[in-house]
Design a protein around this motif. Structure first.
Motif, short mmCIF file in Angstrom:
data_model
loop_
_atom_site.label_atom_id
_atom_site.label_comp_id
_atom_site.label_asym_id
_atom_site.label_seq_id
_atom_site.Cartn_x
_atom_site.Cartn_y
_atom_site.Cartn_z
N ILE A 80 0.87 -1.18 0.00
CA ILE A 80 0.00 0.00 0.00
C ILE A 80 0.90 1.22 0.00
CG2 ILE A 80 -1.86 1.25 1.19
CD1 ILE A 80 -2.52 -1.68 0.34
N PHE A 81 0.68 2.11 -0.94
CA PHE A 81 1.49 3.31 -1.10
C PHE A 81 0.82 4.48 -0.40
CE2 PHE A 81 3.26 6.81 -3.71
CZ PHE A 81 4.60 6.46 -3.71
N LEU A 82 1.55 5.17 0.48
CA LEU A 82 1.04 6.33 1.22
C LEU A 82 1.68 7.61 0.71
CD1 LEU A 82 1.31 5.54 5.04
CD2 LEU A 82 -0.74 5.69 3.68
N SER A 83 0.87 8.62 0.50
CA SER A 83 1.45 9.89 0.07
C SER A 83 0.49 11.04 0.35
CB SER A 83 1.79 9.86 -1.42
OG SER A 83 2.40 11.07 -1.82
N THR A 84 1.05 12.22 0.55
CA THR A 84 0.22 13.42 0.65
C THR A 84 -0.11 13.90 -0.76
OG1 THR A 84 2.24 14.74 0.77
CG2 THR A 84 1.14 14.20 2.85
N ASP A 85 0.62 13.41 -1.74
CA ASP A 85 0.44 13.78 -3.14
C ASP A 85 -0.55 12.80 -3.79
OD1 ASP A 85 0.68 14.31 -5.85
OD2 ASP A 85 2.87 14.33 -5.85
N CYS A 86 -1.57 13.34 -4.43
CA CYS A 86 -2.55 12.46 -5.06
C CYS A 86 -2.53 12.59 -6.59
CB CYS A 86 -3.96 12.71 -4.51
SG CYS A 86 -4.51 14.40 -4.71
N ALA A 87 -1.38 13.00 -7.14
CA ALA A 87 -1.25 13.16 -8.58
C ALA A 87 -1.35 11.82 -9.30
CB ALA A 87 0.09 13.82 -8.91
N ALA A 99 3.00 -1.40 -6.50
CA ALA A 99 2.05 -1.15 -5.40
C ALA A 99 0.67 -1.66 -5.80
CB ALA A 99 1.97 0.34 -5.10
N MET A 100 -0.06 -2.18 -4.82
CA MET A 100 -1.39 -2.72 -5.08
C MET A 100 -2.47 -1.70 -4.72
SD MET A 100 -3.15 -6.05 -3.37
CE MET A 100 -2.47 -7.30 -4.45
N GLY A 101 -2.20 -0.88 -3.71
CA GLY A 101 -3.20 0.08 -3.25
C GLY A 101 -2.58 1.43 -2.99
N TRP A 102 -3.45 2.40 -2.71
CA TRP A 102 -3.02 3.79 -2.54
C TRP A 102 -3.83 4.43 -1.43
CZ3 TRP A 102 0.42 6.81 -5.42
CH2 TRP A 102 0.36 8.19 -5.17
N MET A 103 -3.17 5.15 -0.56
CA MET A 103 -3.88 5.93 0.46
C MET A 103 -3.28 7.32 0.52
SD MET A 103 -4.53 3.32 3.63
CE MET A 103 -5.11 4.66 4.63
N VAL A 104 -4.15 8.32 0.59
CA VAL A 104 -3.70 9.71 0.69
C VAL A 104 -3.67 10.11 2.16
CG1 VAL A 104 -4.21 12.10 0.07
CG2 VAL A 104 -4.61 10.27 -1.59
N LYS A 105 -2.57 10.74 2.58
CA LYS A 105 -2.46 11.26 3.94
C LYS A 105 -3.13 12.63 3.97
CE LYS A 105 2.23 9.77 4.74
NZ LYS A 105 3.47 10.19 5.35
N PRO A 106 -3.77 12.99 5.04
CA PRO A 106 -4.06 12.15 6.21
C PRO A 106 -5.20 11.18 5.91
CG PRO A 106 -5.07 14.29 6.50
CD PRO A 106 -4.33 14.34 5.19
N PHE A 107 -5.21 10.08 6.64
CA PHE A 107 -6.25 9.07 6.50
C PHE A 107 -6.79 8.73 7.88
CE2 PHE A 107 -2.06 7.17 6.59
CZ PHE A 107 -2.15 6.29 7.66
N THR A 108 -7.94 8.09 7.91
CA THR A 108 -8.55 7.72 9.19
C THR A 108 -8.22 6.27 9.52
OG1 THR A 108 -10.61 6.93 8.21
CG2 THR A 108 -10.48 9.30 8.74
N GLN A 109 -8.39 5.91 10.77
CA GLN A 109 -8.16 4.53 11.19
C GLN A 109 -9.09 3.56 10.46
OE1 GLN A 109 -8.38 5.41 15.45
NE2 GLN A 109 -6.23 4.79 15.63
N PRO A 110 -10.40 3.87 10.32
CA PRO A 110 -11.27 2.96 9.56
C PRO A 110 -10.83 2.79 8.10
CG PRO A 110 -12.60 4.40 10.93
CD PRO A 110 -11.17 4.91 11.01
N GLN A 111 -10.32 3.86 7.48
CA GLN A 111 -9.83 3.75 6.09
C GLN A 111 -8.64 2.80 6.03
OE1 GLN A 111 -9.08 7.99 5.52
NE2 GLN A 111 -10.55 8.06 3.83
N LEU A 112 -7.72 2.95 6.97
CA LEU A 112 -6.54 2.10 7.01
C LEU A 112 -6.93 0.63 7.18
CD1 LEU A 112 -3.45 1.64 7.23
CD2 LEU A 112 -3.67 2.12 9.67
N LEU A 113 -7.81 0.35 8.13
CA LEU A 113 -8.24 -1.04 8.35
C LEU A 113 -8.96 -1.61 7.15
CD1 LEU A 113 -9.37 -0.86 12.08
CD2 LEU A 113 -7.37 -2.04 11.13
N ALA A 114 -9.78 -0.80 6.49
CA ALA A 114 -10.51 -1.26 5.31
C ALA A 114 -9.55 -1.66 4.19
CB ALA A 114 -11.49 -0.20 4.83
N VAL A 115 -8.53 -0.85 3.98
CA VAL A 115 -7.56 -1.14 2.93
C VAL A 115 -6.76 -2.40 3.25
CG1 VAL A 115 -5.44 -0.31 1.80
CG2 VAL A 115 -7.39 1.22 2.06
N ILE A 116 -6.30 -2.53 4.50
CA ILE A 116 -5.54 -3.71 4.90
C ILE A 116 -6.39 -4.98 4.78
CG2 ILE A 116 -4.53 -4.88 6.92
CD1 ILE A 116 -2.58 -3.01 5.53
N LYS A 117 -7.62 -4.91 5.25
CA LYS A 117 -8.51 -6.07 5.14
C LYS A 117 -8.76 -6.44 3.69
CE LYS A 117 -10.74 -5.59 9.60
NZ LYS A 117 -11.81 -4.99 10.36
#
Length: 121
Positions: A80-87, A99-117
């Protein structure tokens, strides 16, 4: 047996939030402070998934993913790739690197768990 997630981020607060969230959900978490340390840990300890930041000293997220994907240990491991940049160009580079997934910072705990699951099934 709990699944192991490697959290690679140079920000202590982000690493702490990721680790705390995942540990509370029953995951084992290994932490690394940059891409170089992350690569060492990803190759020396069995991990089920990896969350990596992009902007880090020594080895950035894209460099980490590319280096890890050169090794047989990386086969089937979701990153899972984390970045403040969403380009879109950075998202495309991350996908091409492996990378298989993408998350933009900041993120919430429920978002993080959903992506990991999602990536761990």
């Amino acid at each position: 047996m709990s699944r192991t997630v490697l959290a690679v981020d140079d920000s202590p607060s982000v690493r702490c939030m990721v680790a705390m969230t995942l540990r509370e959900a029953g995951y084992r978490v290994i932490e690394a402070t940059d891409g170089r340390e992350g690569l060492e840990k990803a190759l020396s300890e069995p991990v089920d998934a990896i969350i990596t930041d992009q902007n880090m000293p020594n080895l950035d997220g894209l460099g980490f993913i590319r280096a890890f994907r050169e090794h047989p240990e990386s086969k089937g491991k979701p990153i899972i790739f984390l970045s403040t940049d969403c380009a879109d160009t950075l998202k495309q580079q991350a996908r091409e690197a492996g990378a298989m997934g993408w998350m933009v910072k900041p993120f919430t705990q429920p978002q993080l768990l959903a992506v990991i699951k999602k990536v761990l099934g």
